[in-house]
Design a protein around this motif. Structure first.
Motif, PDB file in Angstrom:
ATOM      1  N   ALA A 169       0.817  -1.432   0.066  1.00 35.55           N
ATOM      2  CA  ALA A 169      -0.145   0.086  -0.029  1.00 35.55           C
ATOM      3  C   ALA A 169       0.941   1.378  -0.016  1.00 35.55           C
ATOM      4  O   ALA A 169       0.605   2.255  -0.578  1.00 35.55           O
ATOM      5  CB  ALA A 169      -0.867  -0.011   1.219  1.00 35.55           C
ATOM      6  N   ALA A 170       2.098   1.264   0.685  1.00 30.52           N
ATOM      7  CA  ALA A 170       2.968   2.333   0.727  1.00 30.52           C
ATOM      8  C   ALA A 170       3.704   2.630  -0.623  1.00 30.52           C
ATOM      9  O   ALA A 170       3.737   3.555  -1.194  1.00 30.52           O
ATOM     10  CB  ALA A 170       3.826   2.044   1.796  1.00 30.52           C
ATOM     11  N   GLN A 171       4.025   1.514  -1.351  1.00 35.43           N
ATOM     12  CA  GLN A 171       4.622   1.588  -2.486  1.00 35.43           C
ATOM     13  C   GLN A 171       3.492   2.042  -3.536  1.00 35.43           C
ATOM     14  O   GLN A 171       3.865   3.119  -4.179  1.00 35.43           O
ATOM     15  CB  GLN A 171       5.150   0.188  -2.914  1.00 35.43           C
ATOM     16  N   ASP A 172       2.322   1.670  -3.452  1.00 30.70           N
ATOM     17  CA  ASP A 172       1.418   1.999  -4.424  1.00 30.70           C
ATOM     18  C   ASP A 172       1.168   3.369  -4.185  1.00 30.70           C
ATOM     19  O   ASP A 172       0.696   4.196  -5.020  1.00 30.70           O
ATOM     20  CB  ASP A 172       0.147   1.198  -4.147  1.00 30.70           C
ATOM     21  N   PHE A 173       1.295   3.759  -3.112  1.00 30.08           N
ATOM     22  CA  PHE A 173       0.992   5.502  -2.773  1.00 30.08           C
ATOM     23  C   PHE A 173       1.616   6.248  -3.550  1.00 30.08           C
ATOM     24  O   PHE A 173       1.349   7.107  -4.115  1.00 30.08           O
ATOM     25  CB  PHE A 173       1.254   5.622  -1.223  1.00 30.08           C
ATOM     26  N   LEU A 174       2.989   5.976  -3.472  1.00 32.00           N
ATOM     27  CA  LEU A 174       4.131   6.576  -4.490  1.00 32.00           C
ATOM     28  C   LEU A 174       3.888   6.396  -5.763  1.00 32.00           C
ATOM     29  O   LEU A 174       3.935   7.189  -6.825  1.00 32.00           O
ATOM     30  CB  LEU A 174       5.372   6.556  -3.754  1.00 32.00           C
TER      31      LEU A 174
END
Ligand code: HDD
Length: 687
Positions: A619-624
């Protein structure tokens, strides 16, 4: 048994001092709202239980038929403030005096989806304003696009049947990307201009606060001397027009089906009131005659470069509805609701609408007394001899319910001076079903629109057309649409054909009823040109990991808030994160439920150690990754850069390092410019 607890253990909430009693609809105080009346300890429920029956019967009838179109909507109260004395053009009192305020209720909507569908499909947005003027209600029932798909109201049921769910299978919901819609379009070249707008970024708005509105039809203004002029109505968003990308709209639909509704509600609750300017294009018959198209044709715009828009007022929406059903659902708009000083034109689409809306309110709200519902009531005296009907809320007195009469006193009377007079216009010619020859050019303005767009906007239109046609199963329909696109613009048609895999040279042009012309481009049609800029009213996300520098967090937040942006802190856990100074930063959203598609621009801050758990977090990677793909300004501290690396995003002028006040100021400037279109085409983006 303790007081307030039933035998089955359920909780009773009994009335305390000063609390109103719970009653039936007849006012009978209710002793037990938890249990129905049983015959015997574990016996059947009795028919005698009138309280159960009243409650369930009311519930069974809670839903009314949803609107056949524009079923999903969100609305707000506000006011219209006149900024210019318009009496040279019209006697309409709400346009008569600068500073004069008129209450309004405005409902925004999608068109195709049902009431429970999502907020962000590719769709036209309804923009309907009810002005409660001191001379009666005026409803300006427009859209966020200045033209329409069809020229004659008799085609409206066909258009809507084509775009709605296909009747045998009941899908797709809230989508135009299917065979029946494009089949209809391919056989109705008059829809081509509107199709260009529908495939533009206008139909995937970022926020309802960031759409323009249009009355679409040509109307008339009439002054005290009885002189009339044509007019077109324009609403211009104070925040400018801003859109998402297509991928962003799709992801928002999954992340928050109520995205636009929530955004409008929360902005008004915060006191960040959305505003629109009302502009008029006023012109006379001679100007109308000089144009290369018919002003009665609702598939045409009058470019601002030819007839400028004069700002005459502004609308502010400053109060949310108190009850969604009573107000947003029951509000009844009708283009036939107008006030003295305005009149219709012979636009055949408008003429049909004058019938349709009254009729639909009868079916939706169930009675000709729908005007008595609080949200629909005029705010000036209403007096006539109409009586009775279902749900009559008033109790008229006296024996006279007819006119002329001589038996009563103080009864309502006509006023030739103050009353509404239709313009005494002469109409001649045979009675016949026809489409005027002057409506025959279906391509020139579609071309004008495409050629007036900036390069990124053209790219988005090509992608949108390819996406929609890519969902069409019938090859012949796709080919027929391409045969019209050739007449709009050959490069457009070729680009769409390439994306569909249609061989070059295999598209043949349709035969136009009239040869398209090259009209001078109108740069004001581009929404990029009309973007207001600035961060005011924009919603940004700050993803913060444990140990983030407390000073940098506070500097960034203060700077954004000073620019009047809304900032949401996102953290892995909803309770928040501990900052470098040991203080707790409360989160507004948990990472899992707050993807970056929900925000206009993003920032990632963290302590090096605190960021570690996020580096491998999807989710954090997708955020960026999504922030990059959706062309957003990205602000990163050193730990944020680590996440950017882990997510594999690129680097460009809109990815900025944040370390102090100066770098934050630079980020603000870049974020204020909106989407970073220069990024398109880089790995990880769409085009
Ligand atoms: Fe319509 C609703 C806008 C053509 C028939 N329309 C509706 C709403 C908007 C528009 C904003 C929602 C109002 C609300 O929030 O309650 N419609 C337009 C525009 C049109 C247009 C801008 C073209 C310029 N409409 C149009 C035609 C017909 C209708 C040609 C029929 C002949 N429209 C309706 C309707 C609706 C409606 C079926 C559904 C619910 C309602 O009226 O109250 O009567």
């Amino acid at each position: 048994m303790p007081p307030g607890t039933g035998q089955g253990g359920e909780t009773h909430q009994t009335a305390g001092v000063g609390q109103p009693l719970l009653t039936s609809n007849q006012g009978l105080p209710v002793a037990d709202n938890q249990n129905s009346l049983h015959g015997g300890y574990r016996g059947p429920t009795l028919l005698e239980d009138f309280l159960l029956r009243e409650k369930i019967t009311h519930f069974d009838h809670e839903r009314i038929p949803e609107r056949i179109v524009h079923a999903r909507g969100s609305a707000a109260h506000g006011y219209f403030e006149c900024l210019r004395d318009c009496s040279e053009w019209t006697t309409a009192s709400f346009l008569s005096k600068p500073k004069k305020r008129t209450p309004v209720f405005t409902r925004f909507s999608t068109v195709a989806g049902g009431a429970g569908s999502v907020d962000t499909p590719r769709d036209v947005r309804g923009f309907a304003v009810k002005f409660y003027t001191d001379e009666g209600n005026f409803d300006l029932v427009g859209n966020n696009i200045p033209v329409f798909f069809i020229q004659d109201a008799i085609k409206f049921p066909d258009l809507i049947h084509a775009v709605k769910m296909e009747p045998d299978r009941g899908f797709p919901q809230a989508a135009s990307a299917h065979d029946t819609f494009w089949d209809f379009v391919s056989l109705m070249p008059e829809s081509l201009h509107m199709i260009m707008w529908a495939m533009s970024d206008r139909t995937i708005p970022r926020s309802l606060r960031m759409i323009d509105g249009f009355g679409v039809h040509t109307f008339r203004l009439v002054n005290a001397a009885g002189e009339w002029r044509f007019v077109k109505f324009h609403w211009r968003a104070g925040l400018g027009v801003e859109s998402t990308t297509w991928d962003e709209a799709v992801k928002i639909a999954g992340a928050d089906t109520d995205y636009h509704r929530r955004d409008l509600w929360e902005a008004i609750e915060r006191g960040d009131f959305p505003t629109w300017e009302l502009g008029l294009q006023v012109f006379d018959q001679a100007t109308a005659d000089s144009l290369p198209f018919d002003v009665l044709d609702p598939t045409k715009v009058i470019p601002e470069e030819i007839v400028p828009i004069e700002v005459v007022g502004r609308m502010v929406l400053d109060r949310n509805p108190s009850n969604f059903f009573a107000e947003t659902e029951q509000v009844a708009f009708c283009p036939s609701h107008l006030v003295p000083g305005l009149d219709f034109s012979n636009d055949p689409l408008l003429q049909g609408r004058l019938h349709s809306y009254l009729d639909t309110q009868l079916s939706r709200l169930g009675t000709p007394n729908f005007h008595q519902l609080p949200i629909n009531q005029a705010r000036c005296p209403v007096a006539n001899f109409q009586r009775d009907g279902q749900m009559q809320m008033q109790v008229p007195t006296g024996r006279v319910a007819y006119e002329p009469n001589s038996l009563g006193s103080r009864l309502p009377r006509e006023s030739p001076e103050r009353g509404f007079n239709s313009l005494p216009l002469e109409e001649t010619g045979p009675k016949q079903r026809l489409r005027p020859e002057s409506f025959a050019d279906h391509y020139s303005q579609a071309r004008l629109f495409f050629r007036s767009m900036t390069a990124p906007e053209q790219g988005h239109m090509i992608n949108a057309l390819a996406f929609e046609l890519g969902k069409v199963e019938t090859g012949a329909v796709r080919d027929r649409v391409l045969s019209h696109l050739v007449l709009v613009d050959e490069t457009l048609a070729q680009a769409v054909a390439d994306k569909l895999g249609v061989a070059a040279g295999s598209i043949s042009a349709a035969t136009p009823a009239r040869t398209p012309q090259d009209l001078p481009p109108s740069p004001t049609l581009s929404q990029v040109a009309s973007r207001a800029g600035g961060l005011k009213g924009r919603h940004l996300a700050m993803l913060v990991a444990e140990g983030a520098d407390a000073e940098l967090v506070s500097t960034t937040r203060q700077a954004l808030e000073k620019a009047r942006a809304r900032v949401s802190v996102i953290a892995q856990k909803i309770e928040g994160v501990k900052l470098s100074d040991g203080s707790l930063l409360k989160a507004d959203g948990a990472l899992a439920g707050s993807p970056s598609c929900l925000f206009g621009a993003v920032i990632v801050l963290g302590g090096e150690e605190g960021m570690q758990p996020l580096l491998g977090h999807p989710a954090a990677q997708d955020f960026l990754r999504d922030a990059w793909r959706h062309l957003k300004a990205i602000g990163l501290d050193a730990a944020g850069q680590q996440l950017a690396q882990a997510a594999g995003i690129g680097n460009d002028d809109a990815v900025l390092m944040l370390s102090d006040r100066k770098t934050v100021a630079r980020y603000l400037k870049v974020a204020a410019a909106g989407k970073h279109f220069a990024r398109e085409g880089q790995p990880g983006t769409d085009v």
